[in-house]
Write a protein that holds these residues in place. Structure first.
Motif, short mmCIF file in Angstrom:
data_model
loop_
_atom_site.label_atom_id
_atom_site.label_comp_id
_atom_site.label_asym_id
_atom_site.label_seq_id
_atom_site.Cartn_x
_atom_site.Cartn_y
_atom_site.Cartn_z
N VAL A 1 10.96 52.13 -33.18
CA VAL A 1 10.23 52.42 -31.94
C VAL A 1 11.19 52.49 -30.76
CG1 VAL A 1 8.10 51.36 -32.78
CG2 VAL A 1 9.71 49.99 -31.48
N ASN A 2 10.84 53.35 -29.80
CA ASN A 2 11.57 53.48 -28.54
C ASN A 2 10.57 53.69 -27.42
OD1 ASN A 2 13.31 55.11 -30.77
ND2 ASN A 2 14.65 53.92 -29.45
N HIS A 3 10.71 52.94 -26.34
CA HIS A 3 9.83 53.07 -25.19
C HIS A 3 10.68 53.27 -23.93
CE1 HIS A 3 6.82 51.65 -27.94
NE2 HIS A 3 7.30 50.43 -27.97
N LEU A 4 10.46 54.36 -23.23
CA LEU A 4 11.16 54.64 -21.98
C LEU A 4 10.14 54.58 -20.85
CD1 LEU A 4 13.85 55.53 -20.66
CD2 LEU A 4 13.07 57.90 -20.93
N THR B 1 0.93 41.06 -27.40
CA THR B 1 1.60 42.12 -26.64
C THR B 1 2.48 41.52 -25.55
OG1 THR B 1 -0.11 43.76 -27.08
CG2 THR B 1 1.23 44.09 -25.10
N LEU B 2 1.96 40.52 -24.84
CA LEU B 2 2.75 39.87 -23.79
C LEU B 2 3.97 39.18 -24.39
CD1 LEU B 2 3.15 39.01 -20.87
CD2 LEU B 2 1.61 37.07 -21.30
N THR C 1 7.71 56.61 -27.04
CA THR C 1 6.78 56.77 -25.92
C THR C 1 7.58 56.96 -24.64
OG1 THR C 1 6.61 54.41 -25.34
CG2 THR C 1 5.11 55.24 -27.03
N ARG C 2 7.02 57.75 -23.73
CA ARG C 2 7.57 57.93 -22.39
C ARG C 2 6.44 57.71 -21.39
NH1 ARG C 2 9.42 62.61 -24.86
NH2 ARG C 2 8.16 63.90 -23.46
N ARG C 3 6.66 56.79 -20.49
CA ARG C 3 5.64 56.45 -19.48
C ARG C 3 6.37 56.27 -18.16
NH1 ARG C 3 0.42 54.68 -20.20
NH2 ARG C 3 0.91 54.63 -22.43
N GLN C 4 6.37 57.30 -17.35
CA GLN C 4 7.13 57.25 -16.12
C GLN C 4 6.39 57.97 -15.01
OE1 GLN C 4 10.96 59.02 -16.93
NE2 GLN C 4 10.09 60.59 -18.23
N ASP D 1 2.43 50.62 -23.93
CA ASP D 1 3.08 51.28 -25.06
C ASP D 1 3.28 50.34 -26.24
OD1 ASP D 1 3.42 53.86 -23.83
OD2 ASP D 1 4.90 52.92 -22.54
N ILE D 2 3.58 49.09 -25.95
CA ILE D 2 3.74 48.11 -27.02
C ILE D 2 2.42 47.89 -27.74
CG2 ILE D 2 4.15 45.65 -27.43
CD1 ILE D 2 6.38 45.91 -25.26
#
Length: 330
Positions: free
Chosen positions: A212-215, A309-310, A146-149, A169-170
């Protein structure tokens, strides 16, 4: 049937949209709005804004939406639970795991619906993606990226980018793949002079074995909201800004270009962009909350799920805070 009497706590950037949808929702009547800061977006109309959660409870509400800063979630939610009010709090569930547990326990003991506003689950692209994964259209899933920027949001002051954005994203990754996180690690950056992180790179593995990868960051001049699921038969790309879902299939046509035949792996195949209904995610989320209160089938995000999630976010932040081995050049 008699409409559910709804109250809204907080009419900031997100709360104003809750007010609009609650006004329009079937079987719901918005009877009170409370915000100590007033009504900056003019959503309360002639009825005015109540000062606090106690005044909102006194209005005789059945359900409530809490859209105040994260550090105020616990106090508001516990007051609403004690008053017997079903409640949806905006994500993240709370500013600490301990606060989230107290909230989750309070609603469970009271027998009330406690929900968390992880709105990405209700994005049409992700709902369509989950449906197609369930149908086996990807085969075995291998990886989720995921990419969220985007630019820094001045509305956020009490948490960093991990709790504000990476929590999306998580949650969506575990939901779309239907697999919880088994391990997680991260690196963070503090580039804007604030006490909280403004960028984070998370890597991990789900219980299913999916990598998984989250940026995520608040430092980009362009806004990006992308989820990619790569698997046995190709890759799905969901753009949650537009609600679009595209499938890139593995190729089946033999390569004839001699210099390319030395490569091993998949080749490019057909690309399909799907057409499907695209409803506003916030409206679908609030319908799910309403239906949960009314005992109808629903996909509401429970407080227990929001707490998990937290917990994963906190594990990632803890990993980033630990010393890491340095790679030395030979």
């Amino acid at each position: 049937m008699t409409p559910l009497r709804a109250g809204l706590l907080g009419v900031g950037m997100m709360g104003r949209h809750h007010a609009r949808v609650l006004h329009e929702l079937d079987d719901v009547e918005l009877v009170g709005i409370a915000d100590a800061a007033g009504d900056p977006h003019g959503v309360a109309g002639t009825e005015g804004v109540l000062p606090d959660v106690d005044a909102l409870i006194d209005a005789g509400i059945d359900i409530a939406v809490v859209a105040v800063p994260t550090r105020f979630h616990e106090d508001a939610a516990l007051a609403l639970a004690e008053a017997g009010v079903h409640t949806l709090v905006e994500k993240p569930i709370a500013h600490t795991i301990e606060a989230g547990r107290r909230m989750t326990d309070a609603f469970r003991v009271a027998g009330l619906v406690g929900a968390v506003g992880h709105i990405e689950r209700f994005n049409p692209a992700l709902q369509e993606l989950r449906r197609r994964l369930e149908a086996g259209e990807l085969g075995t899933a291998y990886q989720v990226q995921t990419r969220r920027q985007g630019p820094f949001p001045s509305r956020i002051a009490d948490v960093g980018v991990a709790k504000d954005l990476a929590s999306h994203d998580i949650d969506l990754t575990a939901w779309v793949t239907q697999s919880d996180y088994a391990e997680v690690a991260a690196q963070t950056g503090f580039r804007s002079g604030r006490e909280h992180e403004d960028m984070i790179a998370i890597t991990g593995r789900l219980e299913s074995g999916v990598i998984v990868n989250h940026l995520v960051n608040w430092l980009s001049p362009m806004k990006e909201r992308v989820t990619i699921v790569t698997g046995e038969k190709g890759a799905f790309v969901a753009d949650t800004s537009t609600g679009d879902l595209t499938f890139f299939a593995n190729g089946t046509v033999p390569l004839e270009w001699e210099s390319m035949t030395v490569f091993r792996g998949v080749s490019e195949g057909d690309v399909t962009r799907f057409a499907f209904a695209k409803r506003e995610p916030l409206r679908v989320e609030l319908e799910a909350f309403r239906d949960a209160v009314l005992g109808r089938p629903n996909d509401v995000v429970t407080m227990a799920q929001g707490l998990r999630t937290l917990e994963v976010v906190e594990l990632a932040l803890a990993s980033a805070a630990r010393p890491h081995a340095r790679a030395n050049a030979g």
